[in-house]
Design a protein around this motif. Structure first.
Motif, short mmCIF file in Angstrom:
data_model
loop_
_atom_site.label_atom_id
_atom_site.label_comp_id
_atom_site.label_asym_id
_atom_site.label_seq_id
_atom_site.Cartn_x
_atom_site.Cartn_y
_atom_site.Cartn_z
N LEU A 24 0.83 -1.19 0.00
CA LEU A 24 0.00 0.00 0.00
C LEU A 24 0.87 1.25 0.00
O LEU A 24 1.91 1.29 0.66
CB LEU A 24 -0.90 0.03 1.23
N THR A 25 0.45 2.28 -0.70
CA THR A 25 1.17 3.55 -0.66
C THR A 25 0.85 4.31 0.61
O THR A 25 1.62 5.17 1.03
CB THR A 25 0.81 4.44 -1.86
N GLY A 26 -0.30 4.00 1.23
CA GLY A 26 -0.73 4.72 2.41
C GLY A 26 -1.54 5.96 2.09
O GLY A 26 -1.97 6.68 2.99
N ILE A 27 -1.77 6.22 0.81
CA ILE A 27 -2.51 7.41 0.39
C ILE A 27 -3.95 7.04 0.08
O ILE A 27 -4.22 6.30 -0.88
CB ILE A 27 -1.83 8.07 -0.82
N ASP A 28 -4.86 7.51 0.92
CA ASP A 28 -6.28 7.22 0.74
C ASP A 28 -6.73 7.63 -0.66
O ASP A 28 -6.45 8.73 -1.11
CB ASP A 28 -7.12 7.96 1.78
N GLY A 29 -7.44 6.74 -1.32
CA GLY A 29 -7.95 7.02 -2.65
C GLY A 29 -7.03 6.51 -3.74
O GLY A 29 -7.49 5.95 -4.74
N LEU A 30 -5.72 6.65 -3.56
CA LEU A 30 -4.78 6.18 -4.59
C LEU A 30 -4.70 4.67 -4.60
O LEU A 30 -4.74 4.04 -5.67
CB LEU A 30 -3.39 6.78 -4.36
N ASP A 31 -4.58 4.06 -3.41
CA ASP A 31 -4.53 2.59 -3.36
C ASP A 31 -5.81 1.99 -3.91
O ASP A 31 -5.79 0.95 -4.56
CB ASP A 31 -4.28 2.12 -1.92
N THR A 52 3.28 20.69 -4.88
CA THR A 52 2.26 19.68 -5.19
C THR A 52 2.24 18.53 -4.19
O THR A 52 1.36 17.67 -4.27
CB THR A 52 2.46 19.12 -6.62
N GLY A 53 3.20 18.47 -3.27
CA GLY A 53 3.17 17.44 -2.23
C GLY A 53 4.03 16.23 -2.51
O GLY A 53 3.78 15.16 -1.95
N LYS A 54 5.07 16.38 -3.32
CA LYS A 54 5.93 15.23 -3.66
C LYS A 54 6.61 14.66 -2.42
O LYS A 54 6.62 13.44 -2.21
CB LYS A 54 6.98 15.63 -4.69
N HIS A 226 -4.37 -0.11 -14.67
CA HIS A 226 -4.69 1.01 -13.80
C HIS A 226 -5.44 2.08 -14.58
O HIS A 226 -5.28 2.20 -15.79
CB HIS A 226 -3.41 1.62 -13.21
N PRO A 227 -6.27 2.85 -13.90
CA PRO A 227 -6.97 3.94 -14.57
C PRO A 227 -6.00 5.06 -14.90
O PRO A 227 -5.05 5.32 -14.17
CB PRO A 227 -8.00 4.39 -13.53
N ARG A 228 -6.23 5.72 -16.01
CA ARG A 228 -5.41 6.86 -16.40
C ARG A 228 -6.15 8.18 -16.20
O ARG A 228 -5.67 9.24 -16.59
CB ARG A 228 -4.95 6.73 -17.86
N ALA A 229 -7.32 8.09 -15.58
CA ALA A 229 -8.12 9.29 -15.35
C ALA A 229 -7.40 10.24 -14.40
O ALA A 229 -6.70 9.82 -13.47
CB ALA A 229 -9.48 8.91 -14.77
N VAL A 230 -7.56 11.53 -14.65
CA VAL A 230 -7.02 12.56 -13.77
C VAL A 230 -8.03 12.82 -12.66
O VAL A 230 -9.20 13.10 -12.93
CB VAL A 230 -6.73 13.86 -14.55
N LYS A 231 -7.58 12.71 -11.41
CA LYS A 231 -8.48 12.87 -10.27
C LYS A 231 -7.98 13.98 -9.34
O LYS A 231 -6.77 14.18 -9.19
CB LYS A 231 -8.59 11.56 -9.48
N PRO A 232 -8.90 14.67 -8.68
CA PRO A 232 -8.49 15.70 -7.72
C PRO A 232 -7.95 15.07 -6.44
O PRO A 232 -8.33 13.95 -6.08
CB PRO A 232 -9.77 16.48 -7.46
N TYR A 233 -7.05 15.78 -5.78
CA TYR A 233 -6.57 15.33 -4.47
C TYR A 233 -6.37 16.55 -3.59
O TYR A 233 -6.31 17.69 -4.06
CB TYR A 233 -5.29 14.51 -4.60
N SER A 234 -6.26 16.29 -2.30
CA SER A 234 -6.06 17.36 -1.32
C SER A 234 -4.85 17.03 -0.46
O SER A 234 -4.50 15.87 -0.26
CB SER A 234 -7.29 17.49 -0.41
N ILE A 235 -4.21 18.08 0.03
CA ILE A 235 -3.16 17.93 1.04
C ILE A 235 -3.79 18.36 2.36
O ILE A 235 -3.98 19.54 2.61
CB ILE A 235 -1.92 18.76 0.72
N THR A 236 -4.15 17.38 3.18
CA THR A 236 -4.85 17.63 4.43
C THR A 236 -3.88 17.60 5.60
O THR A 236 -2.66 17.42 5.41
CB THR A 236 -5.94 16.57 4.65
N ASP A 237 -4.40 17.74 6.82
CA ASP A 237 -3.52 17.67 7.99
C ASP A 237 -3.10 16.24 8.30
O ASP A 237 -2.37 16.00 9.26
CB ASP A 237 -4.18 18.32 9.21
N GLN A 238 -3.56 15.29 7.48
CA GLN A 238 -3.14 13.90 7.62
C GLN A 238 -2.42 13.40 6.37
O GLN A 238 -2.22 12.20 6.20
CB GLN A 238 -4.35 13.00 7.92
#
Length: 249
Positions: A24-31, A52-54, A226-238
C-alpha cells in the motif's frame, strides 16, 4: 519538539487482504484507484512542480510501511534531518520514534559535494538497504541527483545503474522529481520516467478565474492495469488524500 501520535494507517483485514507481492502507498484514494497498491520491488517516480506534495507523498509512503512493521530509508538532497522530521510532524507523523527504534533512517546528502554525493548513492545505498533491512526507500529528489552528472549520457547510465542496484535489494522505492515548466507529465531531464516501473503525476489545474485544484494521474504502472483518469486530491492535515469519486474541473 513535542511528540505527536502517528496517524493510523490502513491495515490488512481478513475481509480485504492485500495480495502478496503488493504494498500500500498509504494514500487514501490512490490505493483504491490502483486496486491493491503497487507491486513490491517497483521503483515509482512522483512527478510534480513545487508545492504539489511530492515530499509528503514520499513520507506518507514510508509511514505506511513503518506502521505496518517495515523499515524505511529517506534520502534527502534538499532538506536536513530536523526539517524532514518537522515537516512530517505537521501531519501527525512522529518520525523520531521510529528513528530511535532503528526502523527509519534519514540521510542528508550534500549536493554541493557532487563527487562524494554521487559516489555514496551509487556505491553505498544498496548495501545500506540490505544492512538495515529496509523494504521501503525514498529519494527526494532524483532531479537534484541527476544535476550532479556531467551530461545526459552519464545521467542515463548512472540512473539506470542506480535503479538496477535498488531493485536487486527487493525494496520498493519512491523517487520524487521536478517537472518541466511547460510539461507537467515529463521530468526536468526527461530520463527518470523511462527507468521507473511506475510514474505518478501531481499537478495544479487552474481555471480562468484563478481557482486552483490539485490533480493526480497514474501515468504508468508496470504489471497492473490502472486507470489513467485525472483525479483531484487534497493535502490535508493527515497527508495526501485522493478523491477518486470526483472529477477535476
Amino acid at each position: 519538539m513535542a511528540e505527536t501520535e502517528a496517524v493510523p494507517a490502513k491495515t490488512d483485514t481478513a475481509d480485504d487482504p492485500i495480495p502478496e507481492g503488493f504494498v500500500l502507498t498509504g494514500i487514501d484514494g490512490l490505493d483504491e484507484m490502483l486496486g491493491r497498491g503497487v507491486p513490491a520491488g517497483h521503483i515509482i517516480t512522483v512527478l510534480g512542480s513545487f508545492g504539489t506534495g511530492k515530499t509528503t507523498f514520499a513520507l506518507q509512503f514510508l509511514m505506511q510501511g513503518l506502521i505496518n512493521g517495515e523499515k524505511g530509508i529517506f534520502i534527502s538532497l534538499e532538506e536536513d534531518v530536523d526539517s524532514v522530521v518537522a515537516n512530517a510532524a505537521a501531519f501527525g507523523w512522529d518520525l523520531r520514534k521510529f528513528m530511535k527504534e532503528k526502523k527509519l533512517h534519514i540521510v542528508k546528502l550534500e549536493p554541493a559535494d557532487a563527487k562524494t554525493t554521487v559516489t555514496r548513492i551509487r556505491s553505498e545505498l544498496p548495501d545500506f538497504i540490505r544492512k538495515v533491512g529496509a523494504s521501503r526507500v525514498a529519494i527526494d529528489s532524483v532531479s537534484l541527483m541527476n544535476m550532479l552528472f556531467a551530461d545526459d549520457k552519464e545521467r542515463r547510465e548512472k540512473l539506470f545503474a542506480l535503479c538496477k542496484q535498488i531493485k536487486s535489494t527487493g525494496a520498493t522505492c519512491v523517487f520524487t522529481a521536478e517537472v518541466k515548466d511547460d510539461n507537467p507529465r515529463s521530468s526536468r531531464d526527461g530520463l527518470v520516467e523511462y527507468v521507473s516501473d511506475g510514474v505518478i503525476g501531481l499537478r495544479f489545474n487552474e481555471r480562468e478565474n484563478g481557482e486552483v485544484q490539485l490533480a493526480i494521474q497514474v501515468i504508468k504502472m508496470r504489471r497492473i492495469r490502472h486507470p489513467r483518469a485525472v483525479k483531484p486530491y487534497s493535502i490535508t492535515d493527515q497527508g495526501l488524500e485522493v478523491h477518486g469519486d470526483m472529477e477535476v474541473f
